[in-house]
Design a protein around this motif. Structure first.
Motif, mmCIF file in Angstrom:
data_model
loop_
_atom_site.group_PDB
_atom_site.id
_atom_site.type_symbol
_atom_site.label_atom_id
_atom_site.label_comp_id
_atom_site.label_asym_id
_atom_site.label_seq_id
_atom_site.Cartn_x
_atom_site.Cartn_y
_atom_site.Cartn_z
ATOM 1 N N ARG B 116 0.860 -1.175 0.000
ATOM 2 C CA ARG B 116 0.000 0.000 0.000
ATOM 3 C C ARG B 116 0.895 1.223 0.000
ATOM 4 O O ARG B 116 1.639 1.453 0.939
ATOM 5 N N GLY B 117 0.779 1.961 -1.039
ATOM 6 C CA GLY B 117 1.667 3.103 -1.180
ATOM 7 C C GLY B 117 1.255 4.267 -0.310
ATOM 8 O O GLY B 117 0.107 4.383 0.105
ATOM 9 N N LEU B 118 2.193 5.100 -0.037
ATOM 10 C CA LEU B 118 1.905 6.341 0.668
ATOM 11 C C LEU B 118 2.592 7.474 -0.063
ATOM 12 O O LEU B 118 3.187 8.342 0.539
ATOM 13 N N GLU B 120 2.637 10.741 -2.679
ATOM 14 C CA GLU B 120 1.830 11.961 -2.724
ATOM 15 C C GLU B 120 0.495 11.690 -3.414
ATOM 16 O O GLU B 120 -0.564 12.134 -2.963
ATOM 17 N N ASP B 122 -1.078 8.783 -3.694
ATOM 18 C CA ASP B 122 -1.906 7.918 -2.842
ATOM 19 C C ASP B 122 -2.613 8.751 -1.775
ATOM 20 O O ASP B 122 -3.787 8.534 -1.481
ATOM 21 N N LEU B 123 -1.888 9.660 -1.206
ATOM 22 C CA LEU B 123 -2.459 10.481 -0.134
ATOM 23 C C LEU B 123 -3.540 11.402 -0.685
ATOM 24 O O LEU B 123 -4.581 11.603 -0.067
ATOM 25 N N LYS B 124 -3.293 11.921 -1.856
ATOM 26 C CA LYS B 124 -4.239 12.846 -2.470
ATOM 27 C C LYS B 124 -5.563 12.146 -2.777
ATOM 28 O O LYS B 124 -6.633 12.734 -2.681
ATOM 29 N N ALA B 126 -6.877 9.658 -1.177
ATOM 30 C CA ALA B 126 -7.406 8.932 -0.019
ATOM 31 C C ALA B 126 -8.858 9.286 0.266
ATOM 32 O O ALA B 126 -9.273 10.423 0.117
ATOM 33 N N HIS B 127 -9.600 8.271 0.676
ATOM 34 C CA HIS B 127 -10.990 8.480 1.078
ATOM 35 C C HIS B 127 -11.147 8.241 2.563
ATOM 36 O O HIS B 127 -10.530 7.340 3.126
ATOM 37 N N PHE B 128 -11.989 9.031 3.161
ATOM 38 C CA PHE B 128 -12.231 8.984 4.604
ATOM 39 C C PHE B 128 -12.657 7.578 5.036
ATOM 40 O O PHE B 128 -13.568 6.990 4.486
ATOM 41 N N ASN B 129 -11.976 7.056 6.031
ATOM 42 C CA ASN B 129 -12.213 5.685 6.496
ATOM 43 C C ASN B 129 -12.736 5.717 7.933
ATOM 44 O O ASN B 129 -11.958 5.644 8.882
ATOM 45 N N GLU B 130 -14.045 5.836 8.050
ATOM 46 C CA GLU B 130 -14.637 5.953 9.380
ATOM 47 C C GLU B 130 -14.484 4.673 10.190
ATOM 48 O O GLU B 130 -14.233 4.704 11.386
ATOM 49 N N LEU B 133 -11.215 4.593 11.783
ATOM 50 C CA LEU B 133 -11.160 5.468 12.961
ATOM 51 C C LEU B 133 -11.800 4.807 14.173
ATOM 52 O O LEU B 133 -11.303 4.947 15.289
#
Lengths: 293, 170
Positions: B116-118, B120, B122-124, B126-130, B133
Motif C-alpha cells: 500500500r503506497g503512501l 503523494e 496515494d495520499l491525495k 485517499a478516502h475517509f475511512n470511518e 477510525l
C-alpha cells in the motif's frame, strides 16, 4: 518522521498547489497565532449557525479549545487510514498505544485523546494529526529494535501535536474559506473541516519548516527519556533510516518532507552535547518489544 | 554491498547478543576518549572530528571506539556509524532479498504485490475511512493503563528539561 493532514476529495475543486505549503519561516508564522486568549470556543456559533473553516482553525489554535483541534485531526486521520488502514493485529496496536500513551503523559498535553496506530504500509514513515492522532508505518516499525526506539519515534510525532505544527501549517493554506458560508456545523461539520484541509491526504506530503522537525527531534528524545527510556532510541532510528538507499521508494516521501537523517542526527548531537552526561541509564526494553515479522 | 549471507550472519550475531566488531564510524565532533562509559572516567586521549573509527561496543549513551592504537569511550551522538549495527532480523533479510533482485536506481518505483503506497498521489486520492477510525478508537488507553504498563517495564519517570535549539541566538 512526521505529521500531517489529509482528507478525501472535498466537493470543491482545488487549485493545484505547487509549493503552497512550503513553510520557510515557521517562526514568523507562529507570531501570528493567538496563544493565551481566554476567548470562548467556536462551539458557540453565531445565531446564523454558519461556520467557516478559518473560524474552526482559529478555534483549534486557541489554547482553550481542544474540540475543533480534535475534529480537524480526526478528519485527517480518517483520510490517512483511507490511504493505509491499520495493521490487523490487535496485540500490536494495543502495545503501541501503551508505549505512546506513556510517552505522551510526559508532555505538556497529557490529557489529549491520544490514539496511536500502526498502518499497513511498507513505506518508512510516521505521521501525526492535531488532537493526538499518531501513526507509524509497518515499514518503519519493522526497522525498530526495541521499545526505546519506538518511544523516540512516537515522541517526535507527539511533539508535533503538542506544538500544533500541523495547525500552523494549515493556517498557510490557500484553501481556507472555500465554500465556507454555505456550511453549518450541525449539518455539514465534516464538509467544513474537509474544506479547511483541502484536497485529499495531499497535505501529508507537504513539509514542515525544518526547524519544526529539529524541534520535534529534540522534544521526542527528551519525552522518551522522561518516560524512563534510553534517550538514544530516536537517534538510533535516524541512523537506521540513514542507511536506507536514498533512491529507495520506501523513503521517498520521508526524505521529501524531512531534513536528511544524518543532518537530524548531527543537530541532535549538537543539542545534547554534554547535557545528558549525568542522566542515569534508561531502559531499552528489547525483550518486551512486540515484534511483527 | 551486503550480501545475504553476511546479513544473516549479522542477524544471528545480534540475536545471540554478540558485539559487532565490524562496524565503522566517523566522529562528527572532536571528543575526549574516556576509559569508561562515563564523563567522570579517566581521559585516555582524544579523537578529532572527521576521524574514522572502529566501533567496539555501545552502552547507554556511550560508544567504545578504536582508532589506530587508541581506544576509549565517547558520547554515542558524537559518532555516525556507517552500517546497520543491529538491524532487526527479518525485515533486514527481506530488504536484502529485494536488493538481490538488482540494484535500485534513484527514483525507480519498485512494484511489489500488496504494497500500500503512501506516495503523494496515494495520499491525495485517499478516502475517509470511518471504520478505521472506530477501530483506532477501540485501542485508546487511559492514563492509568499506561502508567501500569510503565510499572511492568520498571520504567521510572524522570524530570528532564527540553533541549535548547543549538542554533538559537542566546
Amino acid at each position: 518522521m512526521k505529521k500531517i493532514l489529509m482528507v478525501l476529495l472535498a466537493t470543491v475543486s482545488v487549485a493545484p498547489l505547487a509549493n503552497a505549503f512550503d513553510l520557510n519561516d515557521l517562526g514568523n508564522v507562529l507570531k501570528q497565532f493567538p496563544t493565551n486568549q481566554n476567548t470562548t470556543t467556536t462551539t458557540e456559533q453565531p445565531a446564523s449557525n454558519k461556520l467557516d473553516p478559518a473560524t474552526v482553525l482559529l478555534g483549534a489554535l486557541r489554547q482553550n479549545s481542544v474540540d475543533d483541534e480534535v475534529q480537524i485531526g480526526r478528519q485527517i486521520a480518517g483520510n490517512l487510514l483511507g490511504a493505509s488502514p491499520l495493521v490487523k493485529n490487535a496485540a500490536l496496536q494495543h502495545y503501541v498505544n501503551q508505549v505512546g500513551r506513556w510517552v505522551a503523559l510526559q508532555s505538556e498535553r497529557p490529557d489529549l485523546p491520544w490514539q496511536f496506530g500502526v498502518i499497513d504500509s511498507t513505506d518508512i514513515n510516521a505521521f501525526s494529526a492535531p488532537g493526538g492522532y499518531v501513526f507509524i508505518t509497518k515499514g518503519l516499525y519493522n526497522k525498530l529494535n526495541n521499545e526505546s526506539e519506538l518511544a523516540g519515534v512516537l515522541g517526535h510525532e507527539i511533539a508535533h501535536v503538542v506544538r500544533k505544527h500541523q495547525l500552523k501549517i494549515l493556517q498557510q493554506s490557500q484553501w481556507i474559506g472555500l465554500g465556507a458560508d454555505a456550511l453549518g456545523r450541525e449539518v455539514k461539520g465534516q464538509d467544513t473541516i474537509q474544506n479547511l484541509i483541502g484536497s485529499g491526504a495531499e497535505i501529508m506530503s507537504r513539509r514542515l519548516d525544518k526547524n519544526a522537525e529539529f524541534e520535534a527531534d529534540r522534544m521526542g528524545l527528551v519525552l522518551a527519556a522522561r518516560a524512563g527510556y534510553d534517550a538514544y532510541g530516536l537517534p538510533a532510528v535516524l541512523e537506521e533510516i540513514g542507511h536506507v538507499a536514498p533512491g529507495d521508494s520506501s523513503v521517498a516521501l520521508l526524505f521529501k518532507t524531512h531534513p536528511a537523517p544524518d543532518v537530524r542526527f548531527s543537530m541532535l548531537s549538537a543539542a545534547v552535547g554534554d547535557r545528558l552526561d549525568n542522566l542515569p541509564p534508561g531502559k531499552e526494553l528489547a525483550d518486551r518489544f512486540h515484534r511483527v515479522k | 554491498m551486503i550480501n545475504r549471507r553476511v546479513s544473516i550472519a549479522l542477524c544471528m550475531m545480534l540475536l545471540s547478543g554478540a558485539v559487532h566488531a565490524a562496524q565503522n564510524g566517523v566522529l562528527i565532533r572532536s571528543e575526549i576518549l574516556h576509559a569508561q562509559p562515563a564523563s567522570s572516567s579517566a581521559n585516555v586521549g582524544s579523537v578529532a572530528k572527521g576521524s574514522n573509527v572502529n566501533v567496539l561496543a555501545k552502552k547507554s549513551g556511550w560508544i567504545q571506539v578504536r582508532t589506530g592504537t587508541k581506544q576509549g569511550w565517547v558520547r554515542i551522538l558524537s559518532v555516525r556509524t556507517s552500517a546497520a549495527f543491529a538491524s532487526s532480523a527479518a525485515s533486514d533479510i527481506a530488504g536484502v532479498a529485494q536488493m538481490a533482485t538488482g540494484k535500485r536506481q534513484p527514483g525507480q518505483i519498485v512494484a511489489t504485490a500488496g504494497v500500500r503506497g503512501l506516495s503523494e498521489e496515494d495520499l491525495k486520492a485517499a478516502h475517509f475511512n470511518e471504520q478505521g477510525l472506530n477501530e483506532l478508537a477501540g485501542y485508546k488507553l487511559s492514563a492509568s493503563a499506561a502508567q501500569s504498563f510503565a510499572r511492568q517495564g520498571k520504567l521510572v519517570r524522570r524530570s528532564i528539561p527540553y533541549l535548547p535549539d543549538p542554533n538559537a541566538a542566546n
